[in-house]
Design a protein around this motif. Structure first.
Motif, PDB file in Angstrom:
ATOM      1  N   THR A  48      57.106  44.777  50.428  1.00  0.00           N
ATOM      2  CA  THR A  48      57.795  43.863  51.355  1.00  0.00           C
ATOM      3  C   THR A  48      56.855  42.832  51.978  1.00  0.00           C
ATOM      4  OG1 THR A  48      57.498  45.459  53.159  1.00  0.00           O
ATOM      5  CG2 THR A  48      59.572  45.565  51.936  1.00  0.00           C
ATOM      6  N   HIS A  49      55.583  42.873  51.580  1.00  0.00           N
ATOM      7  CA  HIS A  49      54.602  41.950  52.154  1.00  0.00           C
ATOM      8  C   HIS A  49      54.894  40.517  51.704  1.00  0.00           C
ATOM      9  CE1 HIS A  49      50.732  40.194  53.300  1.00  0.00           C
ATOM     10  NE2 HIS A  49      50.508  41.285  54.012  1.00  0.00           N
ATOM     11  N   ALA A  50      54.669  39.571  52.596  1.00  0.00           N
ATOM     12  CA  ALA A  50      54.961  38.154  52.312  1.00  0.00           C
ATOM     13  C   ALA A  50      54.158  37.612  51.139  1.00  0.00           C
ATOM     14  CB  ALA A  50      54.679  37.315  53.563  1.00  0.00           C
ATOM     15  N   GLU A  51      52.972  38.188  50.867  1.00  0.00           N
ATOM     16  CA  GLU A  51      52.108  37.686  49.786  1.00  0.00           C
ATOM     17  C   GLU A  51      52.422  38.319  48.427  1.00  0.00           C
ATOM     18  OE1 GLU A  51      49.939  35.318  49.804  1.00  0.00           O
ATOM     19  OE2 GLU A  51      49.707  34.893  51.937  1.00  0.00           O
ATOM     20  N   PHE A  52      53.300  39.329  48.426  1.00  0.00           N
ATOM     21  CA  PHE A  52      53.626  40.020  47.166  1.00  0.00           C
ATOM     22  C   PHE A  52      54.590  39.177  46.341  1.00  0.00           C
ATOM     23  CE2 PHE A  52      55.790  43.067  44.429  1.00  0.00           C
ATOM     24  CZ  PHE A  52      54.732  43.835  43.962  1.00  0.00           C
ATOM     25  N   PRO A  53      54.429  39.091  45.009  1.00  0.00           N
ATOM     26  CA  PRO A  53      53.430  39.767  44.182  1.00  0.00           C
ATOM     27  C   PRO A  53      52.071  39.073  44.195  1.00  0.00           C
ATOM     28  CG  PRO A  53      54.916  38.490  42.795  1.00  0.00           C
ATOM     29  CD  PRO A  53      55.433  38.360  44.198  1.00  0.00           C
ATOM     30  N   VAL A  54      51.029  39.879  44.086  1.00  0.00           N
ATOM     31  CA  VAL A  54      49.652  39.384  44.063  1.00  0.00           C
ATOM     32  C   VAL A  54      49.138  39.451  42.621  1.00  0.00           C
ATOM     33  CG1 VAL A  54      49.173  40.037  46.451  1.00  0.00           C
ATOM     34  CG2 VAL A  54      48.806  41.698  44.614  1.00  0.00           C
ATOM     35  N   ASP A  55      47.846  39.156  42.413  1.00  0.00           N
ATOM     36  CA  ASP A  55      47.267  39.256  41.070  1.00  0.00           C
ATOM     37  C   ASP A  55      46.882  40.693  40.731  1.00  0.00           C
ATOM     38  OD1 ASP A  55      47.393  36.454  40.685  1.00  0.00           O
ATOM     39  OD2 ASP A  55      45.543  36.205  41.826  1.00  0.00           O
ATOM     40  N   VAL A  56      46.180  41.326  41.680  1.00  0.00           N
ATOM     41  CA  VAL A  56      45.678  42.687  41.460  1.00  0.00           C
ATOM     42  C   VAL A  56      45.950  43.530  42.702  1.00  0.00           C
ATOM     43  CG1 VAL A  56      43.635  44.122  40.973  1.00  0.00           C
ATOM     44  CG2 VAL A  56      43.823  41.846  39.938  1.00  0.00           C
ATOM     45  N   VAL A  57      46.368  44.784  42.486  1.00  0.00           N
ATOM     46  CA  VAL A  57      46.513  45.737  43.588  1.00  0.00           C
ATOM     47  C   VAL A  57      45.488  46.855  43.407  1.00  0.00           C
ATOM     48  CG1 VAL A  57      47.969  47.544  44.591  1.00  0.00           C
ATOM     49  CG2 VAL A  57      48.947  45.319  44.091  1.00  0.00           C
ATOM     50  N   LEU A  76      54.779  47.541  39.444  1.00  0.00           N
ATOM     51  CA  LEU A  76      53.795  46.459  39.574  1.00  0.00           C
ATOM     52  C   LEU A  76      53.692  45.651  38.283  1.00  0.00           C
ATOM     53  CD1 LEU A  76      50.986  48.361  41.525  1.00  0.00           C
ATOM     54  CD2 LEU A  76      52.543  46.630  42.436  1.00  0.00           C
ATOM     55  N   LYS A  77      53.733  46.358  37.158  1.00  0.00           N
ATOM     56  CA  LYS A  77      53.628  45.693  35.857  1.00  0.00           C
ATOM     57  C   LYS A  77      54.803  44.727  35.656  1.00  0.00           C
ATOM     58  CE  LYS A  77      52.103  47.106  31.256  1.00  0.00           C
ATOM     59  NZ  LYS A  77      52.000  48.237  30.313  1.00  0.00           N
ATOM     60  N   THR A  78      55.993  45.170  36.044  1.00  0.00           N
ATOM     61  CA  THR A  78      57.190  44.334  35.933  1.00  0.00           C
ATOM     62  C   THR A  78      57.052  43.067  36.776  1.00  0.00           C
ATOM     63  OG1 THR A  78      58.556  46.301  35.582  1.00  0.00           O
ATOM     64  CG2 THR A  78      59.708  44.310  36.240  1.00  0.00           C
ATOM     65  N   ALA A  79      56.353  43.207  37.907  1.00  0.00           N
ATOM     66  CA  ALA A  79      56.154  42.056  38.803  1.00  0.00           C
ATOM     67  C   ALA A  79      54.963  41.189  38.369  1.00  0.00           C
ATOM     68  CB  ALA A  79      55.935  42.552  40.231  1.00  0.00           C
ATOM     69  N   GLY A  80      54.315  41.575  37.265  1.00  0.00           N
ATOM     70  CA  GLY A  80      53.171  40.805  36.768  1.00  0.00           C
ATOM     71  C   GLY A  80      51.883  41.090  37.505  1.00  0.00           C
ATOM     72  N   VAL A  81      51.821  42.243  38.162  1.00  0.00           N
ATOM     73  CA  VAL A  81      50.643  42.618  38.962  1.00  0.00           C
ATOM     74  C   VAL A  81      49.798  43.632  38.195  1.00  0.00           C
ATOM     75  CG1 VAL A  81      49.863  43.621  41.144  1.00  0.00           C
ATOM     76  CG2 VAL A  81      51.962  42.250  41.085  1.00  0.00           C
ATOM     77  N   LYS A  82      48.469  43.415  38.171  1.00  0.00           N
ATOM     78  CA  LYS A  82      47.541  44.353  37.530  1.00  0.00           C
ATOM     79  C   LYS A  82      47.170  45.451  38.543  1.00  0.00           C
ATOM     80  CE  LYS A  82      47.152  41.368  34.044  1.00  0.00           C
ATOM     81  NZ  LYS A  82      46.374  40.181  34.299  1.00  0.00           N
ATOM     82  N   THR A  83      47.033  46.682  38.056  1.00  0.00           N
ATOM     83  CA  THR A  83      46.749  47.811  38.946  1.00  0.00           C
ATOM     84  C   THR A  83      45.381  48.427  38.700  1.00  0.00           C
ATOM     85  OG1 THR A  83      49.115  48.383  38.897  1.00  0.00           O
ATOM     86  CG2 THR A  83      47.620  50.030  39.812  1.00  0.00           C
ATOM     87  N   VAL A  84      44.620  48.602  39.792  1.00  0.00           N
ATOM     88  CA  VAL A  84      43.391  49.385  39.766  1.00  0.00           C
ATOM     89  C   VAL A  84      43.610  50.543  40.737  1.00  0.00           C
ATOM     90  CG1 VAL A  84      40.919  49.457  40.272  1.00  0.00           C
ATOM     91  CG2 VAL A  84      41.922  47.401  39.254  1.00  0.00           C
ATOM     92  N   LEU A  85      43.469  51.767  40.243  1.00  0.00           N
ATOM     93  CA  LEU A  85      43.695  52.946  41.084  1.00  0.00           C
ATOM     94  C   LEU A  85      42.390  53.472  41.668  1.00  0.00           C
ATOM     95  CD1 LEU A  85      46.213  54.895  38.828  1.00  0.00           C
ATOM     96  CD2 LEU A  85      46.744  53.688  40.941  1.00  0.00           C
TER      97      LEU A  85
END
Length: 225
Positions: A48-57, A76-85
């Motif tokens: 719900t953040h105003a900056e979402f979607p971002v490049d990397v989470v 996140l993938k659907t939103a085009g966001v790359k994930t680092v856990l």
């Protein structure tokens, strides 16, 4: 999409407030090519953040919300966001599940801060980056085989094995000298676990040629460490 200055737009999600604050400040001060646009303590706050979607989470695996990590990664993938856990533990099965779901990076929280920045950059470029400790746990059974190196590790090994000093390797790859040394340490540890000693520059060069990372030339083998 990167911001107007070409910086990677990063969001950090961790329910440990002290770590959230410390890591946010560190990344802001240490990486001019990364823009920390959100630092939140929960999954709903991210979405719900105003900056979402971002490049990397940069996402804490251990959030106490009972949502499957595979669901978060696919969202996140659907939103085009790359994930680092990030996680405090390194259970190989959990790592495999996360990577199968589409995570590009996986770090233990004890990782050097510089490596966290490298993982973010790698993910932004669509490259995978796994903590050395986790990588070794995943590939422990492959003793005698060729270690699995990331794209950046292969670049470092090729340049260093080809005769470049660490400083030149760092300059050519746009990383700090300390980060280049960390990569060399990871490379040597991976080969050690696989049963190969590449402790010297000469041994590393020979291995790089044997594994197809470096083409053989008539140049004299480099000296030094």
């Amino acid at each position: 999409m990167p911001d107007s200055e070409g910086r990677i737009r990063l969001a950090l999600v961790d329910d440990h407030k002290m770590l959230l604050g410390a890591l946010s400040e560190w990344i802001r001060g240490a990486a001019s090519d990364i823009s920390m646009v959100a630092a939140v303590a929960s999954w709903p706050e991210l979405l719900t953040h105003a900056e979402f979607p971002v490049d990397v989470v940069l996402l804490d695996l251990d959030l106490k919300d009972n949502l499957p990590i595979s669901l978060k990664i696919s969202t996140l993938k659907t939103a085009g966001v790359k994930t680092v856990l990030m996680s405090t533990y390194s259970e190989p099965n959990v790592v495999r599940e996360a990577l199968a779901a589409g995570a590009l990076g996986y770090l233990v929280k004890s990782e050097d801060a510089e490596m966290i920045v490298e993982a973010i950059r790698s993910a932004s470029n669509g490259e995978s980056y796994i903590s050395a400790e986790l990588d070794l746990a995943l590939n422990a059974a492959e003793v005698g085989g060729v270690p699995k190196l990331s794209a950046q590790e292969r670049r470092v090994m090729a340049l260093y094995g080809g005769g470049e000093p660490v400083k030149a390797v760092a300059y050519q790859l746009g990383i700090s000298e300390e980060t280049a040394k960390s990569y060399l340490k990871r490379i040597r540890e991976k080969y050690r676990v696989a049963g190969y000693d590449v402790g010297t520059k000469v041994a590393l060069r020979k291995r790089a040629i044997q594994d197809g990372i470096l083409l053989q030339t008539d140049d004299a083998a480099p000296s030094g460490f």
